[in-house]
Each structure stands twice: as structure tokens, then as C-alpha cells.
Motif scaffolding. Sequence first.
Motif, short mmCIF file in Angstrom:
data_model
loop_
_atom_site.label_atom_id
_atom_site.label_comp_id
_atom_site.label_asym_id
_atom_site.label_seq_id
_atom_site.Cartn_x
_atom_site.Cartn_y
_atom_site.Cartn_z
N LYS A 1 16.59 -7.54 -39.72
CA LYS A 1 17.61 -6.67 -39.59
C LYS A 1 17.81 -6.00 -38.10
O LYS A 1 18.67 -5.64 -37.73
CB LYS A 1 17.80 -5.52 -40.58
N GLU A 2 16.47 -5.76 -37.43
CA GLU A 2 16.36 -4.86 -36.46
C GLU A 2 16.30 -5.18 -35.23
O GLU A 2 16.34 -4.43 -34.23
CB GLU A 2 15.35 -3.71 -36.85
N MET A 3 15.99 -6.35 -35.01
CA MET A 3 15.78 -7.00 -33.69
C MET A 3 16.99 -7.15 -32.89
O MET A 3 17.86 -7.73 -33.15
CB MET A 3 14.90 -8.07 -33.72
N PHE B 1 12.85 -1.10 -29.04
CA PHE B 1 14.23 -1.51 -29.55
C PHE B 1 14.21 -1.84 -30.81
O PHE B 1 13.72 -2.72 -31.24
CB PHE B 1 14.73 -2.43 -28.45
N ARG B 2 15.03 -1.02 -31.68
CA ARG B 2 15.33 -1.75 -33.11
C ARG B 2 16.81 -1.30 -33.41
O ARG B 2 17.07 -0.17 -33.24
CB ARG B 2 14.29 -0.90 -33.89
N TYR B 3 17.39 -2.29 -33.78
CA TYR B 3 18.81 -2.02 -34.16
C TYR B 3 18.81 -1.28 -35.62
O TYR B 3 18.95 -1.89 -36.76
CB TYR B 3 19.76 -3.31 -34.14
N GLU B 4 18.76 -0.08 -35.69
CA GLU B 4 18.88 0.70 -36.91
C GLU B 4 19.87 1.57 -36.98
O GLU B 4 20.53 1.98 -35.81
CB GLU B 4 17.41 1.55 -36.87
N ARG B 5 20.10 2.23 -38.01
CA ARG B 5 21.09 3.30 -38.09
C ARG B 5 20.54 4.45 -37.33
O ARG B 5 19.70 5.25 -38.07
CB ARG B 5 21.44 3.49 -39.55
N PHE C 1 15.89 11.92 -35.25
CA PHE C 1 14.62 11.32 -35.16
C PHE C 1 14.47 9.87 -35.42
O PHE C 1 13.48 9.19 -35.53
CB PHE C 1 13.39 12.00 -35.92
N ARG C 2 15.60 9.18 -35.22
CA ARG C 2 15.50 7.65 -35.40
C ARG C 2 16.75 6.94 -34.46
O ARG C 2 17.88 7.41 -34.41
CB ARG C 2 15.99 7.33 -37.08
N TYR C 3 16.21 6.54 -33.49
CA TYR C 3 16.85 5.96 -32.25
C TYR C 3 16.90 4.50 -32.14
O TYR C 3 15.96 3.81 -32.92
CB TYR C 3 16.31 6.37 -31.08
#
Length: 429
Positions: A72-74, A120-124, A128-130
Motif C-alpha cells: 500500500k505505501e510505496m 517515502f511512504r504513501y500513508e495517511r 508524527f506520520r508523514y
Amino acid sequence: MRNVKKKPRMKYKTLKGLQDILPPEISIWQHIETKAKDIFKNYGYREIRLPIMESTDVFTRSIGETSDIVEKEMYTFPDKGGRSVTLRPEGTAPFVRAYVEHHLYNDPAPQKFYYAGPMFRYERPQAFRYRQFYQIGAEAMGIDDPKLDAEIISMLSAILSSIGLEGLNFEITSIGCEKCRPAYRSALKIYLGDKLNTFCSDCRRRYDANPLRILDCKVPACIDSRKGSPPVLEYLCSDCKDHFDDLRKNLDLLNVPHSINPNLVRGLDYYTKTAFEVSSENLGSQSAVAAGGRYDGMVEEFGGPATPGIGFAMGMERIIPLIRDSLNITEGPELFICPLGPEASEKALSIAEQLRSNGLWVEINYDNTSLRSQMRKANRIGAKNVVVLGEDELKNREIEIKNMDGGEDIKTLLQGNEILKSLLPKIRK
Ligand code: ATP
Ligand code: MG
């Protein structure tokens, strides 16, 4: 004349989950980096700088197809030549790629490296979460002795405390190796199989592909359903068990307070044996400050000779809020020169240059404003000392260095531009 239509002006903003880091905040970043580098030096870790982009396979093969990061996050996209490339979501896989590519295993073990840079992570995005975040990480290669595991955890502890972090929890566990994993995997499958329909669709898919990943799912229903699943520590082979016991013994020897968390699962497939996490109670649900573990099979997976490895990464954005208030970083020039008139302005320019070459941070006023407004500016930029160069000063060649923090003022004679040199230590303090 042709009527040329102007494009409307656009206002641009950073992308969601990304942030600009501006002064004076940057001073906190530099503080962390400097402290970390000092400690890395004492432990013999050398810096390595790697690209922020890799061939996508570098990550899918090592982090694991069924991990959240890969699923999910790449940030993955084809480059103009049609190759699939990925912005690095973490530092260890690119490091191992470089380790193998440059045959770094030929150097005497342990080979020890550190890195610092953006991931780099495609997170919500949330507190503290970028989507772009910075890590400082370390990797030690070629030694499987648990003394090295204890040492790298102790180094991490030394870095975090020299940065000024307190009250952190160090949690450790072992997640076994390829020898003990099959038995654990089947025990887990038996336990989870009975209630598979209570898990999310991702987990149902992971059940066959990689049931261990179910332990890392963040969906509340899954967290609930997996409660009571068999603890991995009870399935360790004798080699892994000895390794873990030794690690604990050595952590005690090095006075690193720690607790065992048998439920600690790492989000990356490549880990073997030791896994650890450092967390703070002051970060809400994003509590992990740093994490790491062993990855004894990864070098071979990347086509190199079988070589054990262990590493960790710490997250800058989670450390900064924990130390921001206790750090007393005051920024401002050591000397601000207020010239009055064109002759004084030139004099100010050359005095400033001369003092800078002696290591002092000096600012001058450039425009012909009143002394009052120059003083106001000196105050605003946090100048520690101010000197006025007016007609009298130039005529009498006498100046006064005014301390802005209520310290002692210094009267001195101006001879050429050299005079202030002898005053450097006084200005600096
Ligand atoms: P989390 O459980 O918070 O998602 P993680 O297990 O995905 O963390 P790691 O891959 O172990 O994180 O990365 C090491 C450290 O990098 C974390 O402990 C954290 O401090 C930081 N980190 C990871 N993801 C982010 C992010 N999206 N934003 C900011 N920091 C992050
Ligand atoms: Mg994560």
C-alpha cells in the motif's frame, strides 16, 4: 496590439504529508544529526549515501510482497524508459543492494555504516506520520554474535540519550529464523484458521501467502481476533533461543534497560532473530521512535555471500517534538554593526568581513535607516552584541560594543580593522 491573456497567478503548497523544514526549527535537526554522528564515530560507523530511488524489485523482494509497505505505501512509477522505480520507503534494502554491488563484504567484519535521509511512504498523514519523513539509520554486517546486537542497541540508546530523550521504552524480542519459522507458521495457521472469517480481506489473503503478516495488521477487528495466538518465543529453535538469551545477558551487562515484548512484529519480512523497538509514551498512537532488527538472510537474497546483518532506523519527526521544549536553541549573530552614513557603511562592511574570517557571526545594517530602527532590527534578529559606527565613533576612533543580554559593555579603540580581534573571546561569551 494583440491582447495577450495573462495566466492567473497560482499559489503553490507542499504536497499532502510533506513538509518544509525552516529555520530556526532546522537547528533541532542539526542538533540531532551532530549528536548522532559523534556517537557513530565512537562505534566505528561510517557514513554511506545512497540514492533515494531504486529499482522496485529491491523493495518487493526484501520487504515482502505481503507487507503493508509494498502492498500500500510505496511511491512506485515507471520512469521515462518504462522501468519501474520506487522512492525508497526505508534504508536497509538499498543499503544491502549497495553492500552487495560494491562487495563491501570483502572488508574485515563487522562492516559498520550509518545513513541519514528522507524516506517515502504513501500513508495517511497524521500527527508524527508523514509521506516524506527522515530517518537516521545504522547497519552492522558480517557478525552474528549477539554481542553485536546488544552493542548496536546500546549505541542507539546512547544516541537517543545524548540527543536529550528520556523515559523511552526499549522492547526486544526474537522472531526466529528460517529453521524455526515453519513450525511457528503452522501453529499460527492452526490458531488463526478457525476464525479466519473474522479477519479483514487483506489478512485472509495473507493467511496463505504469509500468515505472520496478520500479526502486524492495524485493523481493530484483526487485532482483536488474533489475541491469544501462539507466542513466537515459544517456537524458537535452540540456536535462536541461545542467541536471544545471550542478547538479554549482554544488554544487562551494558546496563540497557529493556523489556521483552513477545508481540512485537516488524512490518518488514526480512527480519530474523532479534527485533526491537524504542517507543515514547508522549507520542500518542505513533509511539515508535526507532526500530530495527537482524536480517541474516538478506545479503544472500540479493546475490551476495551468506552474511548476517543487523540495523535500526530512527524517525526524526518523532524525536523532534520530544526534545523541542527542553532544547534552548537561541539563534542570532554574535555582533550586529549599525553604521550611520556612507563612510561608516563601508567601514562596517570591511570590519564585518574581517571578523567573519575569524569565526564570528557578524551582520551589518545595509540601508541608511535611523539608529532606532537599526537597533530594533538587531533585537528582532537576536543579535548578542551591537556596535554603532557613527560620525563620533569614526572621528574619535572609539567604539562601544553593547551587550544585548545585559552583560558588560566594552569600550575600545578602533585602529584599522584589526582592533576587534583581541575582543573576540569577550564578544563570543
Ligand atoms: P509505524 O509502526 O509507526 O508505522 P514502522 O514500523 O512502519 O512504524 P519502521 O519501518 O520501523 O516504522 O521505521 C523506523 C522508524 O521510522 C519508526 O520507528 C518511526 O520513527 C519512523 N517512521 C516510519 N514511518 C514513518 C512516517 N510515515 N512518518 C514519520 N516517521 C515514520
Ligand atoms: Mg508503518
